[in-house]
Design a protein around this motif. Structure first.
Motif, PDB file in Angstrom:
ATOM      1  N   PHE A  29      21.314   2.510   5.040  1.00 16.68           N
ATOM      2  CA  PHE A  29      20.724   1.781   6.029  1.00 16.68           C
ATOM      3  C   PHE A  29      18.778   2.897   5.351  1.00 16.68           C
ATOM      4  N   TRP A  30      17.663   2.698   5.905  1.00 20.31           N
ATOM      5  CA  TRP A  30      16.636   2.578   5.154  1.00 20.31           C
ATOM      6  C   TRP A  30      16.041   4.253   4.506  1.00 20.31           C
ATOM      7  N   HIS A  31      17.041   5.149   5.765  1.00 19.42           N
ATOM      8  CA  HIS A  31      16.747   6.388   5.196  1.00 19.42           C
ATOM      9  C   HIS A  31      18.645   7.041   3.954  1.00 19.42           C
ATOM     10  N   PRO A  32      17.351   7.008   2.647  1.00 17.05           N
ATOM     11  CA  PRO A  32      18.687   7.717   1.929  1.00 17.05           C
ATOM     12  C   PRO A  32      19.452   8.304   1.979  1.00 17.05           C
ATOM     13  N   PRO A  33      20.552   8.620   1.516  1.00 22.70           N
ATOM     14  CA  PRO A  33      21.995   9.458   2.101  1.00 22.70           C
ATOM     15  C   PRO A  33      21.046  10.717   1.057  1.00 22.70           C
ATOM     16  N   GLN A  40      12.531  11.017  16.742  1.00 20.76           N
ATOM     17  CA  GLN A  40      11.530  12.806  17.143  1.00 20.76           C
ATOM     18  C   GLN A  40      12.040  13.267  16.242  1.00 20.76           C
ATOM     19  N   VAL A  41      13.455  14.156  16.536  1.00 23.19           N
ATOM     20  CA  VAL A  41      14.223  14.986  15.864  1.00 23.19           C
ATOM     21  C   VAL A  41      14.488  14.888  14.486  1.00 23.19           C
ATOM     22  N   LEU A  42      14.292  13.747  13.615  1.00 19.99           N
ATOM     23  CA  LEU A  42      14.506  13.019  13.032  1.00 19.99           C
ATOM     24  C   LEU A  42      13.330  13.084  11.920  1.00 19.99           C
ATOM     25  N   ALA A  43      12.308  12.881  12.719  1.00 19.89           N
ATOM     26  CA  ALA A  43      10.726  13.514  12.267  1.00 19.89           C
ATOM     27  C   ALA A  43       9.892  14.542  12.023  1.00 19.89           C
ATOM     28  N   VAL A  44      10.047  15.645  13.342  1.00 16.32           N
ATOM     29  CA  VAL A  44       9.557  16.963  12.663  1.00 16.32           C
ATOM     30  C   VAL A  44      10.824  16.864  11.683  1.00 16.32           C
ATOM     31  N   MET A  45      11.740  17.097  11.399  1.00 17.11           N
ATOM     32  CA  MET A  45      12.305  17.163  10.647  1.00 17.11           C
ATOM     33  C   MET A  45      12.005  16.437   9.252  1.00 17.11           C
ATOM     34  N   SER A  46      11.881  15.529   9.180  1.00 17.83           N
ATOM     35  CA  SER A  46      10.806  14.886   7.553  1.00 17.83           C
ATOM     36  C   SER A  46       9.241  15.756   7.737  1.00 17.83           C
ATOM     37  N   ALA A  47       8.976  16.633   8.177  1.00 17.53           N
ATOM     38  CA  ALA A  47       7.188  17.454   8.843  1.00 17.53           C
ATOM     39  C   ALA A  47       7.658  18.240   8.482  1.00 17.53           C
ATOM     40  N   LEU A  78       8.288  10.762   7.118  1.00 15.46           N
ATOM     41  CA  LEU A  78       9.997  10.060   6.092  1.00 15.46           C
ATOM     42  C   LEU A  78       9.473   8.633   5.027  1.00 15.46           C
ATOM     43  N   ASP A  79       8.700   8.476   5.042  1.00 16.73           N
ATOM     44  CA  ASP A  79       8.067   7.557   3.704  1.00 16.73           C
ATOM     45  C   ASP A  79       8.697   8.916   2.609  1.00 16.73           C
ATOM     46  N   TYR A  80       8.020   9.840   2.437  1.00 19.29           N
ATOM     47  CA  TYR A  80       7.927  11.026   2.047  1.00 19.29           C
ATOM     48  C   TYR A  80       9.255  11.113   1.577  1.00 19.29           C
ATOM     49  N   THR A  81       9.625  11.626   2.714  1.00 15.52           N
ATOM     50  CA  THR A  81      11.669  12.619   2.639  1.00 15.52           C
ATOM     51  C   THR A  81      12.505  10.978   2.031  1.00 15.52           C
ATOM     52  N   LYS A 125       1.074  -1.500   0.038  1.00 12.48           N
ATOM     53  CA  LYS A 125       0.192  -0.093   0.140  1.00 12.48           C
ATOM     54  C   LYS A 125       0.703   1.412  -0.036  1.00 12.48           C
ATOM     55  N   THR A 126       0.384   1.917  -0.478  1.00 13.83           N
ATOM     56  CA  THR A 126       1.642   3.822  -1.126  1.00 13.83           C
ATOM     57  C   THR A 126       0.954   4.147   0.208  1.00 13.83           C
ATOM     58  N   PRO A 127       2.159   4.492   0.956  1.00 16.51           N
ATOM     59  CA  PRO A 127       2.654   5.033   2.296  1.00 16.51           C
ATOM     60  C   PRO A 127       1.791   6.645   2.013  1.00 16.51           C
ATOM     61  N   ARG A 128       0.974   7.162   3.834  1.00 20.03           N
ATOM     62  CA  ARG A 128      -0.028   7.769   3.431  1.00 20.03           C
ATOM     63  C   ARG A 128       0.628   8.650   2.683  1.00 20.03           C
ATOM     64  N   SER A 129       1.633   9.143   3.464  1.00 17.88           N
ATOM     65  CA  SER A 129       2.238  10.927   3.058  1.00 17.88           C
ATOM     66  C   SER A 129       2.846  10.819   2.359  1.00 17.88           C
TER      67      SER A 129
END
Length: 305
Positions: A274-278, A38-45, A124-127, A4-8
């Motif tokens: 890892f799962w967050h690309p560079p 949590q910091v990275l999550a807010v950065m992604s928002a 983060l799915d979007y970023t 399923k396509t991520p919600r973001s």
């Protein structure tokens, strides 16, 4: 079975087609894990809002794991250290305008409600799919970071050359951990990276000081000490983080903590896949821990110290 396509990404797609009012807001809330995540999550928002043209609303951290002192004080320290809400519209966790992203996407009557604020634990799915989205907010993230005075934090800088900060993730991960083994990078791989950096720096006539940041007993880090690295173990997390941000060369772990420090820092970044690309200018370690020497040489040539 199709994933399923991520919600973001669904949300961004509907904004792009005009199905959703572009005046709605987004916020990041609901996480209670470690500070780096949590910091990275807010950065992604923030990156998501910037990339889609939506309005970011800041929900302050409510709980941060691994508290080293009073839980409320610990949470407040993370909030103030990064100043991610500076200059933003701040809302409470109980703001009635907030609708969880899954519920929002199900109710099309909300799509035209310009007062709606779509809430998610992260974007983060979007970023992860659009890592360059971070590049549009990096300057602002760095400005926010430096709003909180940090002159009192000890910097372990080289007096005569470049400073290399190496994040070796231990403590909550191990090679045999049933859930987190995929976040573990062995000492032999990290040492290969350090050796490559030392070799290229020597060839380029650049002196370096290598600082290793991790958790555990000093006896477990003999390889690094024997290679001339300075060990900073079990130190204050904010001091560790600031030294990663200020490094001339940051060797990252498979960690949101060092990933977010990589976004904030202005030096050379060596990325452990890892799962967050560079980002496109980061140097990617190969599966054996090696790095492309020519890429590092070019980066050293343009590094201003």
């Amino acid at each position: 079975m199709l994933k399923k396509t991520p919600r973001s990404i669904q949300l961004a797609g509907k904004v792009a087609t005009g199905a959703i009012n572009s005046k709605i807001g987004v916020t990041c809330r609901g996480k209670t894990d470690g500070g780096g995540a949590q910091v990275l999550a807010v950065m992604s928002a923030l990156a998501f809002a910037k990339d889609t043209g939506l309005t970011y609303f800041h929900t302050p951290f409510s709980s941060v794991a691994h508290a080293e002192d009073d839980p409320a004080d610990w949470t407040n320290r993370w909030e103030s250290f990064f100043s991610l809400g500076a200059g933003e519209r701040t809302i409470g966790a109980d703001d009635k305008r907030c609708v969880e992203v899954s519920a929002f996407l199900k109710h099309k009557n909300l799509y035209t409600d310009q007062d709606a604020i779509v809430a998610a634990q992260h974007f983060l799915d979007y970023t992860d799919r659009n890592p360059d989205a971070f590049l549009d907010v990096v300057a602002e993230l760095r400005r926010k970071y430096w709003l909180q005075p940090k002159e009192h934090i000890s910097l372990h800088k080289s007096k005569n050359g470049l400073t290399v900060s190496v994040h070796v993730r231990r403590g909550d991960v191990s090679a045999t951990h049933p859930m987190h083994a995929n976040r573990f990078t062995g000492d032999d791989l990290v040492m290969r990276t350090i050796s490559d950096i030392q070799r290229v720096a020597l060839e380029a006539g650049r002196q370096i000081k290598v600082n290793v940041y991790s958790q555990g007993a000093r006896s477990s880090f003999g390889l690094y000490a024997d290679a001339g690295c300075e060990l900073y173990l079990n130190e204050d997390v904010f001091e560790t983080y600031h030294n990663m941000v200020c490094a001339d060369i940051l060797v990252m772990a498979k960690s949101a903590l060092s990933y977010s420090a990589g976004l904030l820092g202005g030096g050379i970044k060596v990325y452990d896949p890892f799962w967050h690309p560079p980002m496109k200018d980061w140097i990617v370690r190969d599966p054996a821990g090696g790095i492309d020497g020519e890429s590092l040489r070019r980066s050293l040539g343009s590094l201003r110290v």
